[in-house]
Design a protein around this motif. Structure first.
Motif, PDB file in Angstrom:
ATOM      1  N   UNK A 141      -9.009  25.215  10.978  1.00 39.61           N
ATOM      2  CA  UNK A 141      -7.582  24.960  11.145  1.00 39.61           C
ATOM      3  C   UNK A 141      -7.235  23.585  10.598  1.00 39.61           C
ATOM      4  N   UNK A 142      -6.150  23.517   9.826  1.00 35.60           N
ATOM      5  CA  UNK A 142      -5.601  22.223   9.425  1.00 35.60           C
ATOM      6  C   UNK A 142      -4.723  21.700  10.563  1.00 35.60           C
ATOM      7  N   UNK A 143      -4.846  20.409  10.859  1.00 35.98           N
ATOM      8  CA  UNK A 143      -4.005  19.794  11.892  1.00 35.98           C
ATOM      9  C   UNK A 143      -3.169  18.708  11.226  1.00 35.98           C
ATOM     10  N   UNK A 144      -1.864  18.936  11.194  1.00 39.34           N
ATOM     11  CA  UNK A 144      -0.958  17.956  10.607  1.00 39.34           C
ATOM     12  C   UNK A 144      -0.095  17.384  11.729  1.00 39.34           C
ATOM     13  N   UNK A 145      -0.145  16.068  11.891  1.00 34.21           N
ATOM     14  CA  UNK A 145       0.624  15.441  12.976  1.00 34.21           C
ATOM     15  C   UNK A 145       1.596  14.427  12.405  1.00 34.21           C
ATOM     16  N   UNK A 146       2.721  14.230  13.099  1.00 35.61           N
ATOM     17  CA  UNK A 146       3.789  13.347  12.617  1.00 35.61           C
ATOM     18  C   UNK A 146       4.349  12.527  13.775  1.00 35.61           C
ATOM     19  N   UNK A 147       4.743  11.299  13.484  1.00 31.85           N
ATOM     20  CA  UNK A 147       5.456  10.479  14.470  1.00 31.85           C
ATOM     21  C   UNK A 147       6.341   9.493  13.719  1.00 31.85           C
ATOM     22  N   UNK A 148       7.487   9.180  14.321  1.00 33.46           N
ATOM     23  CA  UNK A 148       8.448   8.292  13.667  1.00 33.46           C
ATOM     24  C   UNK A 148       8.106   6.830  13.923  1.00 33.46           C
ATOM     25  N   UNK A 203       9.226   3.049  14.386  1.00 31.24           N
ATOM     26  CA  UNK A 203      10.445   2.550  15.027  1.00 31.24           C
ATOM     27  C   UNK A 203      11.261   1.631  14.125  1.00 31.24           C
ATOM     28  N   UNK A 204      10.603   0.964  13.175  1.00 29.54           N
ATOM     29  CA  UNK A 204      11.328  -0.079  12.452  1.00 29.54           C
ATOM     30  C   UNK A 204      12.141   0.392  11.261  1.00 29.54           C
ATOM     31  N   UNK A 205      11.563   1.242  10.404  1.00 28.82           N
ATOM     32  CA  UNK A 205      12.173   1.386   9.076  1.00 28.82           C
ATOM     33  C   UNK A 205      12.674   2.784   8.723  1.00 28.82           C
ATOM     34  N   UNK A 206      12.903   3.634   9.718  1.00 33.26           N
ATOM     35  CA  UNK A 206      13.447   4.963   9.420  1.00 33.26           C
ATOM     36  C   UNK A 206      12.510   5.860   8.638  1.00 33.26           C
ATOM     37  N   UNK A 207      11.203   5.666   8.854  1.00 32.38           N
ATOM     38  CA  UNK A 207      10.233   6.532   8.174  1.00 32.38           C
ATOM     39  C   UNK A 207       9.373   7.255   9.200  1.00 32.38           C
ATOM     40  N   UNK A 208       8.666   8.274   8.732  1.00 34.36           N
ATOM     41  CA  UNK A 208       7.792   9.069   9.602  1.00 34.36           C
ATOM     42  C   UNK A 208       6.380   9.017   9.045  1.00 34.36           C
ATOM     43  N   UNK A 209       5.417   8.753   9.918  1.00 34.30           N
ATOM     44  CA  UNK A 209       4.004   8.672   9.539  1.00 34.30           C
ATOM     45  C   UNK A 209       3.387  10.048   9.719  1.00 34.30           C
ATOM     46  N   UNK A 210       2.645  10.497   8.713  1.00 32.25           N
ATOM     47  CA  UNK A 210       2.001  11.817   8.725  1.00 32.25           C
ATOM     48  C   UNK A 210       0.486  11.631   8.690  1.00 32.25           C
ATOM     49  N   UNK A 211      -0.241  12.460   9.420  1.00 27.74           N
ATOM     50  CA  UNK A 211      -1.709  12.480   9.316  1.00 27.74           C
ATOM     51  C   UNK A 211      -2.176  13.919   9.158  1.00 27.74           C
ATOM     52  N   UNK A 212      -3.195  14.123   8.318  1.00 27.75           N
ATOM     53  CA  UNK A 212      -3.759  15.463   8.115  1.00 27.75           C
ATOM     54  C   UNK A 212      -5.261  15.410   8.353  1.00 27.75           C
ATOM     55  N   UNK A 213      -5.740  16.300   9.221  1.00 23.00           N
ATOM     56  CA  UNK A 213      -7.174  16.436   9.490  1.00 23.00           C
ATOM     57  C   UNK A 213      -7.520  17.925   9.449  1.00 23.00           C
ATOM     58  N   UNK A 214      -8.822  18.223   9.495  1.00 33.37           N
ATOM     59  CA  UNK A 214      -9.257  19.624   9.501  1.00 33.37           C
ATOM     60  C   UNK A 214     -10.393  19.802  10.491  1.00 33.37           C
ATOM     61  N   UNK A 215     -10.468  20.986  11.086  1.00 27.54           N
ATOM     62  CA  UNK A 215     -11.528  21.264  12.062  1.00 27.54           C
ATOM     63  C   UNK A 215     -12.730  21.891  11.370  1.00 27.54           C
ATOM     64  N   UNK A 216     -13.811  21.984  12.124  1.00 30.67           N
ATOM     65  CA  UNK A 216     -14.980  22.767  11.700  1.00 30.67           C
ATOM     66  C   UNK A 216     -15.526  22.360  10.329  1.00 30.67           C
ATOM     67  N   UNK A 217     -15.544  21.039  10.083  1.00 31.25           N
ATOM     68  CA  UNK A 217     -16.033  20.532   8.799  1.00 31.25           C
ATOM     69  C   UNK A 217     -15.323  21.140   7.596  1.00 31.25           C
ATOM     70  N   UNK A 264     -11.511  13.522   3.594  1.00 29.50           N
ATOM     71  CA  UNK A 264     -11.670  14.052   4.957  1.00 29.50           C
ATOM     72  C   UNK A 264     -10.645  13.529   5.960  1.00 29.50           C
ATOM     73  N   UNK A 265      -9.752  12.651   5.537  1.00 25.10           N
ATOM     74  CA  UNK A 265      -8.700  12.143   6.432  1.00 25.10           C
ATOM     75  C   UNK A 265      -7.596  11.582   5.549  1.00 25.10           C
ATOM     76  N   UNK A 266      -6.435  12.219   5.583  1.00 24.30           N
ATOM     77  CA  UNK A 266      -5.362  11.797   4.682  1.00 24.30           C
ATOM     78  C   UNK A 266      -4.058  11.617   5.455  1.00 24.30           C
ATOM     79  N   UNK A 267      -3.113  10.960   4.812  1.00 23.49           N
ATOM     80  CA  UNK A 267      -1.831  10.732   5.480  1.00 23.49           C
ATOM     81  C   UNK A 267      -0.727  10.504   4.469  1.00 23.49           C
ATOM     82  N   UNK A 268       0.479  10.327   4.992  1.00 23.57           N
ATOM     83  CA  UNK A 268       1.632  10.072   4.133  1.00 23.57           C
ATOM     84  C   UNK A 268       2.709   9.364   4.944  1.00 23.57           C
TER      85      UNK A 268
END
Length: 461
Positions: free
Chosen positions: A378-385, A387-401, A429-433
């Protein structure tokens, strides 16, 4: 690069910018040690990302010399444009944007030499190699480069190529001792039953995620979990009890694919105090992550440089870090079936908005990816805003190697393709945006399409 560094006038104040994760803090600390040794003046900033806005602020500062560590490879054109006329060093291991002309930048990156910066050397390792070329006595700091590599998940029961060379130096200098042991986090600091309860990689059926299961397991294999009035830790166990523990865990894992992969390399820093989070390199990396993600990177740098007072402040930050992890997990558990969490076919998109710190959203994704609560593959994509600059941080990980099958940085790049003012980064193995918050809906739709396609490809394979 070392020759170029030596040309810098001793009167110059060097501007040092690094990334806020364990690798970035390790890299920054190694560079600071060199600057201290060389009697240089410097000013330090630790940042979550390097973009046009951050570079524009740096450009108006009164400095002529800039050094970027564990950051910068993704914004070379912007650095060339905005810091034109300045002396710039970039010491990084991340993928390089499509560019062959680095201008006057002193650019050190393994990818330019056909070396995989995602697996074979970390940002801290790159800085370590550079500092040794300037001053051979910097070899004494090899252990901090290894902590950085571990923080960037480059240790897979051993290291590859350049990391392995750096480890050899650390061992020769007596700064690291490699022992075969239980690959369980918290051996130095956690009560034994707690280390087992929280152990999700490797997963122990009936023990992981269950305090009562962990205590019962210890009694069943003949280990008394208490030590007088306190609790035993893994480091307290004698040889006989260690054998019982290892055998017991392997027996519990007989239904798993590799039941004995609980054993592996443990990296001990013998000059650090026993039962301290700085004694085990994996725990040290977590300590640095805690400092960086709580906005206390200076404590992490002090810990790397061996300042006893600051090290204690860093260790105290672990408690706050754990609270933030608990907050993030509690929010997820309470909202996993709400509109903020989208369950696709073999992928999940978690939009925490302002409910989880943006610096903690990658940690949440990593914990879930190893927790056995997600379906395999399973791909796990998480997001959170932010507070300062009106942007959202994204992280992408994957399970089971699954991260070994796909390049997560490439995947996140495809998701943000066409979304303006966005940028992607990270590793295989660990990416974001980072995206503008107003474009979240557009991003989520693109993520559903791209992740769905990749997840289906994995299913077919």
């Amino acid at each position: 690069a070392a020759e170029e560094f030596r040309k810098i006038d001793k009167k110059e104040v060097i501007r040092l910018i690094s990334h806020l994760d364990a690798d970035g803090i390790s890299a920054c600390s190694i560079m600071i040690k060199l600057l201290n040794n060389d009697n240089r003046k410097y000013s330090v900033s630790i940042v979550q990302q390097l973009n046009r806005a951050v570079l524009s602020q740096l450009a108006v500062e009164p400095y002529n010399c800039f050094i970027f560590t564990d950051i910068g490879s993704g914004v070379i054109n912007e650095i060339k444009e905005l810091l034109n006329g300045k002396k710039v060093f970039i010491l990084d291991h991340h993928s390089i944007e499509n560019i062959n002309d680095f201008g006057s930048i002193v650019f050190i990156n393994p990818h330019t030499c056909g070396i995989d910066g995602g697996k074979e050397i970390s940002g801290a390792g790159v800085v370590f190699k550079f500092t040794c070329a300037v001053d051979k006595s910097m070899e004494e700091f090899a252990h901090i480069a290894i902590v950085g590599a571990i923080g960037d998940l480059q240790e897979q029961n051993g290291f590859l190529r350049l990391n392995q060379e750096i480890l050899k130096t650390a061992v020769e200098k007596g700064r690291i001792k490699v022992v075969k042991g239980l690959r369980i986090f918290g051996a130095q600091t956690k009560p034994l039953h707690k280390a087992l309860e929280y152990c999700t990689d490797p997963y122990i059926p009936g023990v992981s995620r269950s305090e009562s299961g962990a205590i019962q397991f210890l009694y069943n294999i003949g280990i008394e979990p208490k030590n007088g009035n306190g609790w035993k830790k893994i480091v307290h166990l004698d040889e006989e009890d260690m054998k019982k523990l290892v055998t017991g865990i392997i027996m519990k894992r007989l239904s798993e694919a590799n039941p004995d992969d609980v054993l592996g390399n443990v990296y001990i820093l013998p000059h650090e105090k026993e039962e301290s989070p700085t004694r085990d390199a994996k725990e040290f990396a977590t300590l640095l992550n805690a400092c960086g993600r709580l906005g206390r990177a200076s404590f992490g740098i002090g810990a790397c440089l061996g300042d006893k007072k600051i090290k204690q402040q860093a260790i105290r930050s672990l408690t706050d870090y754990k609270k933030e992890i608990v907050n993030a997990l509690n929010w997820y558990n309470e909202n996993k079936f709400s509109d903020d969490v989208f369950w696709g076919n073999r992928f999940v998109i978690i939009n925490a908005k302002k409910n989880v710190m943006s610096t903690m959203i990658g940690t949440l994704a990593s914990i879930l990816s190893k927790s056995n609560v997600m379906l395999n593959n399973t791909f796990i994509l998480s997001m959170a805003q932010q507070t300062v600059d009106g942007s959202t941080k994204i992280s992408l990980r994957a399970t089971n190697n699954l991260d070994k099958a796909f390049d997560l940085k490439n995947i996140i790049g495809k998701v943000i393709d066409g979304i303006g003012n966005s940028e992607a980064g990270g590793h295989q193995n660990a990416a974001g945006a980072i995206i503008p918050t107003e474009k979240e809906e557009m991003f989520i739709e693109a993520a559903k399409e791209v992740l769905g396609k990749y997840a289906m490809e994995e299913k077919i394979r």
